[in-house]
Enzyme design. Structure first.
Site, PDB file in Angstrom:
ATOM      1  N   LYS A  25       0.863  -1.178   0.000  1.00 26.02           N
ATOM      2  CA  LYS A  25       0.000   0.000   0.000  1.00 26.02           C
ATOM      3  C   LYS A  25       0.901   1.229   0.000  1.00 26.02           C
ATOM      4  O   LYS A  25       1.719   1.403   0.915  1.00 26.02           O
ATOM      5  CB  LYS A  25      -0.897  -0.017   1.239  1.00 26.02           C
ATOM      6  CG  LYS A  25      -1.826   1.175   1.345  1.00 26.02           C
ATOM      7  CD  LYS A  25      -2.717   1.027   2.579  1.00 26.02           C
ATOM      8  CE  LYS A  25      -3.631   2.202   2.774  1.00 26.02           C
ATOM      9  NZ  LYS A  25      -4.470   2.037   3.984  1.00 26.02           N
TER      10      LYS A  25
ATOM     11  N   LYS B  27      -2.152  -1.479  -3.706  1.00 22.23           N
ATOM     12  CA  LYS B  27      -3.021  -0.309  -3.636  1.00 22.23           C
ATOM     13  C   LYS B  27      -2.177   0.952  -3.745  1.00 22.23           C
ATOM     14  O   LYS B  27      -1.171   1.025  -3.034  1.00 22.23           O
ATOM     15  CB  LYS B  27      -3.779  -0.319  -2.308  1.00 22.23           C
ATOM     16  CG  LYS B  27      -4.730   0.854  -2.116  1.00 22.23           C
ATOM     17  CD  LYS B  27      -5.371   0.837  -0.738  1.00 22.23           C
ATOM     18  CE  LYS B  27      -6.313   2.020  -0.606  1.00 22.23           C
ATOM     19  NZ  LYS B  27      -6.914   2.148   0.718  1.00 22.23           N
TER      20      LYS B  27
HETATM   21 ZN    ZN Z   1      -5.322   3.787   8.369  1.00 19.85          ZN
END
Ligand code: ZN
Length: 362
Positions: free
Chosen positions: A233, A287
């Site tokens: 992420k 992501k």
């Molecule tokens: Zn968070």
């Protein structure tokens, strides 16, 4: 000297780095080159001349089965407020969430990813609201599993919606404490699963968070509850619409660059994913999606794990905004974007487009 074309191809392949000779679709890299004839014997346009041919040879197809829709639940009753920054998506009180969940089930989408937007009064420095048995997510999960049991309920596990400063855990002198925060994450995940969550998705990018969750769930007997890890992420500005208006948890100060990844890095993403797999992740995630398709491709090629990608709020907002001023065709660009994620190697696509895409795919 090698004169046989086929041998040349084989030789070149043998000398290619391992990852470059692997393909996701299962086609050998030499496909189309082995005869050595080329144009005019080979005309690639033959198989593009009409839709029947194109369908026959299509390598990747988006399916409703790939989609997960993020949803935002708020306290109250009878609330369905459109989120301005991601039009077509709503803040829903539990009663309206159930209505929405039934619609989602009826269009055939397998699951939702649930985010809680608690009352600001519930926030504190230790994120105790995140694991409250009667917290907004826990109540919503119970209601969803009771009323729409066929729908997979995946719960996002992070603390940023529950801290007064909106950081993803406990701060000390402005620094996000890793180990203390991961324990709160594990406790939060357990409370979700006890409420009925089908799968937990830890999102904080803390070291060791997957091991902490797995151990906590197993110790409580939830050995069959999978973990979908937000493994790679990135610290991305594409989340802004989500935090400003979606979960209403804009940071009071600082940024998330000490735990989320630097967008300049790709090898590090592989190390993050490898660690999460080793700690017990069942599904790994990249992501955001669109600017990170190289990471999606590498993740699939290198690990062959079930792979999710999150088509985030900023990606949605860009297409939506361009469509509103007549620059892009929303439906066609949506399908192109989602299919590109599939082509890169994603098995699961978490997207605010899920309902619209499902309608196109029916
Ligand atoms: Zn968070």
């Amino acid at each position: 000297m090698i004169t046989d074309n086929k041998s040349v191809v084989t030789l070149v392949e043998e000398n290619m780095p391992q990852q470059r000779t692997q393909t996701i679709g299962g086609l050998a890299p030499s496909y189309g080159r082995e005869s050595g004839t080329g144009f005019p014997a080979r005309r690639l346009r033959r198989l593009r001349q009409n839709d029947r041919f194109r369908r026959l040879v299509r390598e990747h197809s988006l399916s409703i089965d790939d989609l997960i829709l993020p949803l935002f639940v708020v306290p109250g009753y009878g609330i369905k407020h459109e989120i301005n920054a991601i039009p077509g998506n709503y803040h829903l009180s539990i009663d309206k969430l159930i209505e929405e969940a039934k619609e989602i089930r009826d269009v055939g989408i397998p699951g939702i990813l649930l985010f809680g937007v608690p009352d600001p009064k519930e926030k504190d420095l230790l994120a105790t609201g995140a694991y409250a048995p009667n917290g907004i997510v826990q109540e919503a999960v119970r209601a969803l599993k009771k009323n729409v049991p066929e729908l997979l309920v995946v719960t996002d596990v992070c603390l940023c919606e529950y801290t007064t400063h909106s950081h993803c855990g406990i701060l000390q002198d402005g620094y996000l404490l890793n180990d203390a925060s991961k324990d709160v994450l594990a406790r939060t995940a357990l409370s979700h699963v006890q409420a009925g969550s089908d799968m937990v998705a830890p999102a904080a990018m803390l070291d060791g968070q997957i091991r902490a969750l797995r151990q906590t769930l197993d110790d409580d007997g939830f050995v069959n509850t999978p973990i979908m890890a937000y493994s790679a992420k990135y610290a991305s500005k594409l989340y802004d619409p989500f935090f400003k208006e979606g979960t209403q948890s804009t940071l009071s100060h600082g940024d998330k660059k000490t735990h989320q990844m630097d967008f300049s890095n790709s090898n590090e993403a592989m190390r993050e994913i490898a660690m999460d797999i080793e700690e017990g992740a069942d599904i790994v995630m990249v992501k955001p999606a669109l600017y990170y398709l190289d990471i999606v491709y590498r993740a699939k090629t290198e690990f062959q794990m079930p792979l999710a990608t999150y088509n985030v709020s900023g990606e949605y907002a860009m297409i939506d905004a361009a469509a509103r001023i007549g620059r892009l065709d929303k439906k066609l660009i949506m399908m192109e974007a989602l299919t590109s994620m599939k082509r890169a190697g994603a098995d699961i696509i978490i997207t605010y487009f899920a309902k619209e895409a499902a309608k196109e795919l029916q």
